[in-house]
Design an enzyme around this catalytic site. Structure first.
Site, PDB file in Angstrom:
ATOM      1  CG  ASP A   1      -0.078   0.076   2.508  1.00  8.97           C
ATOM      2  OD1 ASP A   1       0.950  -0.614   2.574  1.00  8.97           O
ATOM      3  OD2 ASP A   1      -0.431   0.855   3.425  1.00  8.97           O
TER       4      ASP A   1
ATOM      5  N   GLY B   1      -8.166   4.050  -5.582  1.00  9.73           N
ATOM      6  CA  GLY B   1      -8.630   5.196  -4.794  1.00  9.73           C
ATOM      7  C   GLY B   1      -7.492   6.175  -4.589  1.00  9.73           C
TER       8      GLY B   1
ATOM      9  N   GLY C   1      -7.228   9.663  -3.145  1.00 12.90           N
ATOM     10  CA  GLY C   1      -7.753  10.847  -2.479  1.00 12.90           C
ATOM     11  C   GLY C   1      -9.208  10.883  -2.050  1.00 12.90           C
TER      12      GLY C   1
ATOM     13  CB  CYS D   1      -7.520  11.218   2.217  1.00 13.87           C
ATOM     14  SG  CYS D   1      -6.677  11.507   0.733  1.00 13.87           S
TER      15      CYS D   1
ATOM     16  CB  SER E   1     -14.298   7.226   8.050  1.00 20.30           C
ATOM     17  OG  SER E   1     -14.900   7.163   6.788  1.00 20.30           O
TER      18      SER E   1
ATOM     19  NE  ARG F   1      -3.200   7.864  14.157  1.00 20.77           N
ATOM     20  CZ  ARG F   1      -2.406   7.836  15.196  1.00 20.77           C
ATOM     21  NH1 ARG F   1      -2.380   8.862  16.026  1.00 20.77           N
ATOM     22  NH2 ARG F   1      -1.617   6.823  15.412  1.00 20.77           N
ATOM     23  N   GLY F   2      -5.912   9.792   9.010  1.00 24.11           N
ATOM     24  CA  GLY F   2      -5.229   9.363   7.792  1.00 24.11           C
ATOM     25  C   GLY F   2      -3.854   8.842   8.174  1.00 24.11           C
ATOM     26  CG  MET F   3      -2.788   4.820   7.686  1.00 26.33           C
ATOM     27  SD  MET F   3      -2.596   4.669   9.473  1.00 26.33           S
ATOM     28  CE  MET F   3      -0.927   4.084   9.582  1.00 26.33           C
TER      29      MET F   3
ATOM     30  CD  GLU G   1       0.039  13.650  -0.290  1.00 26.76           C
ATOM     31  OE1 GLU G   1      -0.643  12.696  -0.673  1.00 26.76           O
ATOM     32  OE2 GLU G   1       1.038  14.058  -0.887  1.00 26.76           O
TER      33      GLU G   1
END
Ligand code: XMP
Length: 489
Positions: free
Chosen positions: A257, A307, A309, A314, A370, A396-398, A425
């Protein structure tokens, strides 16, 4: 069914809220029996085509376990050391399954006192007895019913109380569930040690585990009846070592990923993993274009994650302008690959209806972040607002600054500096606490079945086969007024 071709212009710039599905004459008699089975990767399928995201606020061992129980699969995140991630795979694999791979043992010379403490400490009702400590050669079986009552016997060796090998029912290493069940019943026993020709202990099958695994027909299981689980590895640093260790621990699929999967870094990573683990099912992403999907498929990805964004945590599109509206991205990938390589739609699902649209426009499974966060099974504690009493959990975004910093605890100085130089990001948000994820998965399952029935079919596979060749016949593009009428409540 593959009829790939150029992307239909109606999908350009479009995402989930841009369409409704035109209801078809219904055929399904009972929605409950309607099959949602779909292909995940390689030979693996899911009864519920949902994958939990490899994010540190979404998938740890508890989430992965719940996902598999409900018929989906979880991808363990990689923001932790190799050892800790491997331990999570083991935790999931140990939970259920009809074969205990490393059954607990004590030597025949161990005392009754030691056996009593050992079984209490490990919460088991019986244990295998080996000839000498560490020999793994089966000498007998000791169940809690064999242990003497009288206090005076505490120092006597357990060999005096165990059922000796000659009187035991045992099975060969690769025995299947049905044969094991037959043997257990025939001998009227509850535990079946598995031994090789030299009487060495290879595993243990218990009646309880067999019954448990039978009571979950829709759950996602490996051939040993253990929960299916995936694990993320990334494409840099220790990823190769990580891949080998996770595979060895029993991960059923690995996920490379990275934010920009249509890249040299990805090509190199796939080649390196393939060089070391030829047959491991490999899901790769993320990409958002037909060219990106083709690039991954040609380099040997067994599933393509789509995917760029759309994710809730994100900020990529806001910060870089890079991205493809998610339904367009899914459709582009399908028009390029057809059903040759399964497509995983990753991110941007806000409502249950989006799952159905993703599946009938090209995806085989849908990855959720989410929507599954804020639950008991997601990692992290519940935070309670002292004034309102409202309960929340962090999502939270990674690549949010918080997630990046926490993941770096065991990295060298150079990696820490380079990570801190990279602009974030992702972002951190608080999600209302939502109880168990099982209820959410159950709801999604119900809505998906209803959607299939509105599509006039009695299985998801049939609905996909009908819609995929030309979804324009089934999708209604929405005006702003229609969107308000549909979604504003
Ligand atoms: P949802 O919308 O289901 O999306 O919450 C989950 C997916 O979001 C992606 N993700 C990120 N994307 N920066 C990104 O650009 C990030 O920091 C980030 N963290 C997660 C990821 O694909 C996940 O599955």
């Amino acid at each position: 069914m593959s009829t790939p071709g150029p992307l239909e212009p109606e999908f350009v710039g479009k995402t989930y809220d841009d369409f409704l599905f035109r209801p078809q004459a219904g055929v399904a008699e009972s929605r409950r029996s309607l099959s949602l089975r779909s292909r995940l990767i390689g030979d693996l399928g899911l009864e519920l085509p949902i994958v939990s995201a490899n994010m540190d606020s979404v998938t740890g061992a508890d989430m992965a376990n719940a996902m598999a129980l409900a018929g989906g699969v979880g991808i363990l995140h990689r923001a932790l050391s190799i050892g800790a991630q491997v331990e999570k795979v083991r935790q999931v694999k140990r939970r259920h399954g009809h074969v205990v791979e490393q059954p607990l043992c004590l030597p025949r010379s161990a005392s009754v006192r030691e056996a009593r403490e050992f079984t209490r400490q490990h919460g088991v009702t019986g244990l295998l007895v080996e000839e000498a400590r560490g020999s793994r050669v089966l000498a007998g079986l000791l169940s809690h019913r064999d242990l003497p009552w009288s206090e005076g016997d505490e120092e006597r060796p357990i060999e005096e109380f165990m059922t000796p090998f000659v009187r035991l029912a045992v099975g060969p290493p690769g025995i299947g569930a049905a044969e094991a069940e037959r043997l257990l019943f025939e001998r009227r026993v509850e535990k079946l040690p598995l031994v090789d020709d030299g009487r060495r202990i290879i595993g243990l099958i218990t009646k309880r585990d067999l019954m448990l695994s039978r009571s979950r027909p829709g759950s996602s299981q490996d051939p040993k009846g253990r929960p299916l689980v995936g694990a993320a590895i990334g494409a840099r640093g220790d990823f190769l070592e990580r891949a080998a260790a996770l595979h060895e621990a029993g991960a059923d699929l690995l996920v490379i990923d990275i934010a920009h999967g249509h890249s040299r870094a990805m090509a190199d990573a796939i080649a390196a993993v393939r060089g070391r683990l030829e047959d491991v099912p490999l899901m790769c992403g993320n990409v958002g274009t037909a060219a990106g999907a083709r690039f991954l498929a040609e380099r040997g990805a067994d599933a393509v994650k789509v995917g760029i964004g759309p994710g809730r945590g994100c900020r990529t599109r806001l910060e870089t302008a890079a991205g493809v509206p998610q339904l367009q991205a899914i459709r582009e990938a399908w028009c390029e690959l057809g059903e040759s390589v399964p497509i995983v739609a990753d991110g941007g699902v806000k409502d249950d209806k989006d799952v159905f649209l993703a599946l009938v426009c090209g995806a085989s499974t849908v990855m959720l972040g989410s929507l599954l966060s804020g639950t008991d099974e997601a990692p992290g504690r519940v935070i309670e607002d002292p004034r309102s009493g409202e309960k929340r959990k962090i999502y939270r975004g990674m690549t949010s600054p918080q997630a990046v910093l926490e993941a770096l605890y065991d990295e060298d100085e150079e990696s820490v500096e380079s990570a801190l130089d990279t602009p974030a990001e992702g972002q951190e948000i608080q999600i209302p606490y939502r109880g168990s994820v099982i209820d959410i998965l159950h709801r999604i399952q119900g809505h998906l079945r209803s959607a299939v029935s509105y599509a006039g079919e009695s299985s998801l596979a049939a609905a996909r086969a009908r819609v995929l060749p030309d979804p324009r016949r089934y999708l209604i593009p929405l005006s702003d007024a229609a969107r308000r009428e549909s979604f504003e409540r």
